[in-house]
Design an enzyme around this catalytic site. Structure first.
Site, PDB file in Angstrom:
ATOM      1  N   ASP A  49       0.859  -1.189   0.000  1.00  0.00           N
ATOM      2  CA  ASP A  49       0.000   0.000   0.000  1.00  0.00           C
ATOM      3  C   ASP A  49       0.893   1.236   0.000  1.00  0.00           C
ATOM      4  O   ASP A  49       2.020   1.174   0.494  1.00  0.00           O
ATOM      5  CB  ASP A  49      -0.925   0.019   1.219  1.00  0.00           C
ATOM      6  CG  ASP A  49      -2.129   0.919   0.991  1.00  0.00           C
ATOM      7  OD1 ASP A  49      -3.208   0.397   0.650  1.00  0.00           O
ATOM      8  OD2 ASP A  49      -1.982   2.154   1.135  1.00  0.00           O
ATOM      9  N   LYS A  54      -0.866   2.862   7.134  1.00  0.00           N
ATOM     10  CA  LYS A  54      -1.689   1.658   6.993  1.00  0.00           C
ATOM     11  C   LYS A  54      -0.824   0.403   7.052  1.00  0.00           C
ATOM     12  O   LYS A  54      -1.150  -0.578   7.725  1.00  0.00           O
ATOM     13  CB  LYS A  54      -2.437   1.720   5.649  1.00  0.00           C
ATOM     14  CG  LYS A  54      -3.738   0.967   5.653  1.00  0.00           C
ATOM     15  CD  LYS A  54      -4.388   0.975   4.290  1.00  0.00           C
ATOM     16  CE  LYS A  54      -5.339   2.118   4.090  1.00  0.00           C
ATOM     17  NZ  LYS A  54      -5.973   2.075   2.757  1.00  0.00           N
ATOM     18  N   GLU A 171     -13.711  -9.883  -7.642  1.00  0.00           N
ATOM     19  CA  GLU A 171     -14.068 -10.308  -6.280  1.00  0.00           C
ATOM     20  C   GLU A 171     -15.555 -10.070  -6.073  1.00  0.00           C
ATOM     21  O   GLU A 171     -16.107  -9.110  -6.584  1.00  0.00           O
ATOM     22  CB  GLU A 171     -13.260  -9.452  -5.292  1.00  0.00           C
ATOM     23  CG  GLU A 171     -13.348  -9.867  -3.867  1.00  0.00           C
ATOM     24  CD  GLU A 171     -12.822 -11.265  -3.631  1.00  0.00           C
ATOM     25  OE1 GLU A 171     -13.658 -12.169  -3.458  1.00  0.00           O
ATOM     26  OE2 GLU A 171     -11.606 -11.449  -3.607  1.00  0.00           O
ATOM     27  N   LEU A 173     -16.905 -10.334  -2.801  1.00  0.00           N
ATOM     28  CA  LEU A 173     -17.102 -10.416  -1.349  1.00  0.00           C
ATOM     29  C   LEU A 173     -18.104  -9.392  -0.835  1.00  0.00           C
ATOM     30  O   LEU A 173     -18.215  -8.285  -1.343  1.00  0.00           O
ATOM     31  CB  LEU A 173     -15.773 -10.312  -0.607  1.00  0.00           C
ATOM     32  CG  LEU A 173     -14.956  -9.031  -0.606  1.00  0.00           C
ATOM     33  CD1 LEU A 173     -15.448  -8.077   0.457  1.00  0.00           C
ATOM     34  CD2 LEU A 173     -13.514  -9.399  -0.346  1.00  0.00           C
ATOM     35  N   LEU A 276     -34.386  -9.971  -1.291  1.00  0.00           N
ATOM     36  CA  LEU A 276     -35.756  -9.465  -1.481  1.00  0.00           C
ATOM     37  C   LEU A 276     -36.260  -8.819  -0.202  1.00  0.00           C
ATOM     38  O   LEU A 276     -37.446  -8.861   0.084  1.00  0.00           O
ATOM     39  CB  LEU A 276     -36.700 -10.616  -1.875  1.00  0.00           C
ATOM     40  CG  LEU A 276     -36.731 -11.030  -3.348  1.00  0.00           C
ATOM     41  CD1 LEU A 276     -37.796 -12.094  -3.580  1.00  0.00           C
ATOM     42  CD2 LEU A 276     -36.978  -9.838  -4.283  1.00  0.00           C
ATOM     43  N   GLY A 283     -27.169   0.778  -0.155  1.00  0.00           N
ATOM     44  CA  GLY A 283     -26.137   1.806  -0.103  1.00  0.00           C
ATOM     45  C   GLY A 283     -24.795   1.110  -0.071  1.00  0.00           C
ATOM     46  O   GLY A 283     -24.656  -0.010  -0.559  1.00  0.00           O
ATOM     47  N   CYS A 286     -20.311  -0.040  -2.910  1.00  0.00           N
ATOM     48  CA  CYS A 286     -20.271  -0.857  -4.131  1.00  0.00           C
ATOM     49  C   CYS A 286     -21.489  -0.689  -5.038  1.00  0.00           C
ATOM     50  O   CYS A 286     -21.362  -0.177  -6.148  1.00  0.00           O
ATOM     51  CB  CYS A 286     -20.101  -2.320  -3.754  1.00  0.00           C
ATOM     52  SG  CYS A 286     -18.627  -2.586  -2.762  1.00  0.00           S
ATOM     53  N   LYS A 348     -25.251  -1.232   6.374  1.00  0.00           N
ATOM     54  CA  LYS A 348     -25.921  -2.508   6.655  1.00  0.00           C
ATOM     55  C   LYS A 348     -25.317  -3.029   7.960  1.00  0.00           C
ATOM     56  O   LYS A 348     -24.303  -2.498   8.425  1.00  0.00           O
ATOM     57  CB  LYS A 348     -25.726  -3.493   5.502  1.00  0.00           C
ATOM     58  CG  LYS A 348     -24.290  -3.949   5.309  1.00  0.00           C
ATOM     59  CD  LYS A 348     -24.219  -5.044   4.263  1.00  0.00           C
ATOM     60  CE  LYS A 348     -22.852  -5.679   4.240  1.00  0.00           C
ATOM     61  NZ  LYS A 348     -22.740  -6.791   3.311  1.00  0.00           N
TER      62      LYS A 348
HETATM   63  C1  UGA Z   1     -22.199  -6.082  -2.551  1.00  0.00           C
HETATM   64  C2  UGA Z   1     -22.512  -7.430  -3.225  1.00  0.00           C
HETATM   65  O1  UGA Z   1     -23.485  -8.157  -2.479  1.00  0.00           O
HETATM   66  C3  UGA Z   1     -21.256  -8.281  -3.326  1.00  0.00           C
HETATM   67  O2  UGA Z   1     -21.533  -9.480  -4.031  1.00  0.00           O
HETATM   68  C4  UGA Z   1     -20.175  -7.493  -4.071  1.00  0.00           C
HETATM   69  O3  UGA Z   1     -18.967  -8.220  -4.169  1.00  0.00           O
HETATM   70  C5  UGA Z   1     -19.906  -6.198  -3.312  1.00  0.00           C
HETATM   71  O4  UGA Z   1     -21.130  -5.433  -3.233  1.00  0.00           O
HETATM   72  C6  UGA Z   1     -18.846  -5.438  -4.060  1.00  0.00           C
HETATM   73  O5  UGA Z   1     -19.146  -4.900  -5.123  1.00  0.00           O
HETATM   74  O6  UGA Z   1     -17.679  -5.476  -3.643  1.00  0.00           O
HETATM   75  P1  UGA Z   1     -21.948  -5.261  -0.004  1.00  0.00           P
HETATM   76  O7  UGA Z   1     -21.891  -3.884  -0.574  1.00  0.00           O
HETATM   77  O8  UGA Z   1     -20.966  -5.661   1.026  1.00  0.00           O
HETATM   78  O9  UGA Z   1     -21.814  -6.350  -1.205  1.00  0.00           O
HETATM   79  O10 UGA Z   1     -23.371  -5.435   0.669  1.00  0.00           O
HETATM   80  P2  UGA Z   1     -24.741  -6.199   0.408  1.00  0.00           P
HETATM   81  O11 UGA Z   1     -24.933  -7.209   1.446  1.00  0.00           O
HETATM   82  O12 UGA Z   1     -24.874  -6.627  -0.990  1.00  0.00           O
HETATM   83  O13 UGA Z   1     -25.769  -5.009   0.684  1.00  0.00           O
HETATM   84  C7  UGA Z   1     -25.797  -3.834  -0.117  1.00  0.00           C
HETATM   85  C8  UGA Z   1     -26.945  -2.935   0.283  1.00  0.00           C
HETATM   86  O14 UGA Z   1     -28.167  -3.506  -0.139  1.00  0.00           O
HETATM   87  C9  UGA Z   1     -27.077  -2.713   1.779  1.00  0.00           C
HETATM   88  O15 UGA Z   1     -27.331  -1.340   2.017  1.00  0.00           O
HETATM   89  C10 UGA Z   1     -28.260  -3.560   2.181  1.00  0.00           C
HETATM   90  O16 UGA Z   1     -28.947  -3.047   3.292  1.00  0.00           O
HETATM   91  C11 UGA Z   1     -29.114  -3.488   0.921  1.00  0.00           C
HETATM   92  N1  UGA Z   1     -30.027  -4.648   0.781  1.00  0.00           N
HETATM   93  C12 UGA Z   1     -29.536  -5.890   0.583  1.00  0.00           C
HETATM   94  C13 UGA Z   1     -31.394  -4.451   0.855  1.00  0.00           C
HETATM   95  O17 UGA Z   1     -31.877  -3.311   1.024  1.00  0.00           O
HETATM   96  N2  UGA Z   1     -32.226  -5.538   0.737  1.00  0.00           N
HETATM   97  C14 UGA Z   1     -31.764  -6.787   0.537  1.00  0.00           C
HETATM   98  O18 UGA Z   1     -32.583  -7.738   0.429  1.00  0.00           O
HETATM   99  C15 UGA Z   1     -30.379  -6.972   0.467  1.00  0.00           C
END
Ligand code: UGA
Length: 458
Positions: A49, A54, A171, A173, A276, A283, A286, A348
């Site tokens: 990095d 860091k 990725e 994740l 769903l 938010g 990503c 989240k």
């Molecule tokens: C997301 C994707 O799920 C990953 O597969 C991807 O790798 C990642 O972005 C990335 O681009 O690196 P992440 O941002 O950690 O992962 O979080 P999620 O669990 O997907 O949630 C994203 C947002 O959607 C959260 O604000 C969550 O509250 C919202 N969400 C999720 C809902 O409002 N309803 C749902 O049913 C699921």
């Protein structure tokens, strides 16, 4: 969580006893997790990095953000010597059989496109030192076409020229599940250029062999498909949330219940119940930036019209935040001088990440409209304070709710789901609750005398 994974891998490691020299460039969320997980599956890993601070933190075993299981893994492998960190690209070039590129690609400060300046900078710092055959495997989420351009850039600058190959290995994740998601992914996708003598695929198969031995599919594609797989997956997920939130609005208008509806349609395997959950919407660092970057790139490539729906998904998602503000105003009559308690600041649960957090967005809108906002989050308080210093930060959930005219649950932390209506009612001024994540038992709250509002629930 990693105990089971460790057990499986250690057995195979003893049997196979191989080690690849892995460099991971970028020690943020993605890079730190990837580096620790590569060490976990037996490789010698060097994390790079540009931030001395860091690197020093990570080298001392400290992860500068909250991710379940990651710090323990980092400490274990820094101590074992399988994992170390440095700021030297010269050292990286001399060490790496493979260089994973895991730097950030945020939304551009002007416009909606993905900003690849950190990717370019990393390549420009590394290339002049690359004197031996090696593979650069991009993990960052980039606009389609970036990998092919980077391959030309690196081969023009590296002493090893064409012996440096560029592949793309996106990725997937999820924050809160990053370690588990990296060690037990749904699939591994590798896009490679079309050189017949290329060894990127073979090398990456070797890097991931312990994970592949568990039956994880290894999908080989061209560079462009691999780049698009990632953004397409996020765009699909965002659309799924957008769809259920639109249905939630309809449920509310018609007196139906979106949670029951999601359970019912989710039984159809073609639809699936995951992703769903209706509520405040998506938010984070990503989904929002990825769908915007996808639309921007589609426009550049002349196919923007096909993505009008994705712009509407984005707009609809933002509307959810305003709806919660409107519902609060409707319940309280006016927001001016109203005491609003907000439970949740992270985008989240199980993360301290507040990037594009719907919860903070609602908190900010309410404050700007005259409400007194007190907020609490189990992990994201420091990050929230840095982003929005003018809110009142409470030390516990009950403290945030003391004297409140209305309580808003904006992030579905377990801690909030365990709050008893009677305990909360003892400290608030009035028993009004908005469950913007549909995570509470509405009957329990109503039975305890609360005015309960979910999103999409009658
Ligand atoms: C997301 C994707 O799920 C990953 O597969 C991807 O790798 C990642 O972005 C990335 O681009 O690196 P992440 O941002 O950690 O992962 O979080 P999620 O669990 O997907 O949630 C994203 C947002 O959607 C959260 O604000 C969550 O509250 C919202 N969400 C999720 C809902 O409002 N309803 C749902 O049913 C699921």
């Amino acid at each position: 969580m990693t105990g089971g994974v460790r057990g499986t891998f250690e057995g195979s490691l003893a049997k196979w006893g191989f080690r690849v020299q892995v460099v991971v460039i970028g020690a943020g969320y993605l890079g730190t997790t990837h580096a620790a997980c590569m060490a976990q599956i037996g490789h010698s890993v060097l994390g790079i990095d540009i931030s001395e601070e860091k690197v020093a933190k990570l080298q001392s075993g400290e992860v500068p953000f909250f991710e379940p299981g990651l710090e323990a893994l980092l400490r274990e492998h820094v101590a074992s010597g399988r994992l170390r960190f440095s700021t030297s690209f010269e050292e990286a070039a001399a060490f790496g059989d493979v260089h994973f590129l895991a730097v950030g690609t945020p939304q551009s400060t002007r416009g909606r496109a993905g900003d690849v300046s950190c990717v370019n900078a990393a390549i420009d710092s590394l290339s002049p030192h690359l004197a031996r055959p090696t593979v650069i495997a991009g993990k960052s989420t980039v606009p389609v076409g970036t990998a092919r351009r980077l391959a030309e850039r690196v081969q023009a600058a590296a002493p090893a020229r064409e012996a440096v190959e560029v592949a793309w290995n996106p990725e997937f994740l999820r924050e809160g599940f990053a370690v588990e998601g990296t060690l037990r992914p749904d699939r591994i996708v590798v896009g490679a250029g079309d050189r017949p003598e290329g060894r990127a695929i073979e090398l990456l198969r070797e890097v991931y062999s312990l994970i592949l031995a568990e039956g994880v599919p290894f999908l080989v594609t061209d560079l462009e498909t691999a780049e698009l797989v990632k953004v397409a997956a996020n765009a699909f997920l965002a659309t799924k949330v957008g769809f259920i939130n639109a249905i939630a609005e309809l449920c509310e208008a018609a007196g139906a219940d979106v949670a029951m509806l999601a359970d019912a349609i989710g039984r159809d395997e073609r639809i699936g119940r995951q992703y769903l959950n209706a509520g405040l919407g998506f938010g984070g660092g990503c989904l929002p930036k990825d769908i915007r970057a996808l639309v921007a790139r589609a426009e550049e490539l002349g196919v923007g019209d096909a993505f009008a729906f994705l712009r509407e998904v984005d707009n609809g998602n933002m509307r959810q935040r305003s709806r919660v503000v409107d519902i609060s105003r409707e319940i309280c009559g006016s927001l001016i001088g109203t005491n609003v308690a907000i439970l949740g600041a992270a985008f989240k649960p199980d993360t301290d990440d507040v990037r594009d957090s719907p919860a903070l967005s609602v908190a900010g809108q309410l404050q700007l409209q005259g409400a007194n906002v007190s907020i609490y989050d189990p992990k994201a308080m420091d990050n929230a304070r840095k982003t929005m210093p003018t809110l009142d930060y409470a030390v516990t959930s009950l403290d945030a709710c003391r004297g409140a005219d209305i309580v808003l649950v904006l992030t579905e932390w377990k801690e909030f789901q365990n709050i008893q209506p009677g305990d909360l009612g003892a400290v608030t001024q009035t028993k009004n609750i908005v469950d913007a994540r549909n995570c509470l038992d509405s009957r329990q709250w109503r039975a305890a005398g609360w005015t309960y509002r979910g999103l999409g629930r009658s």
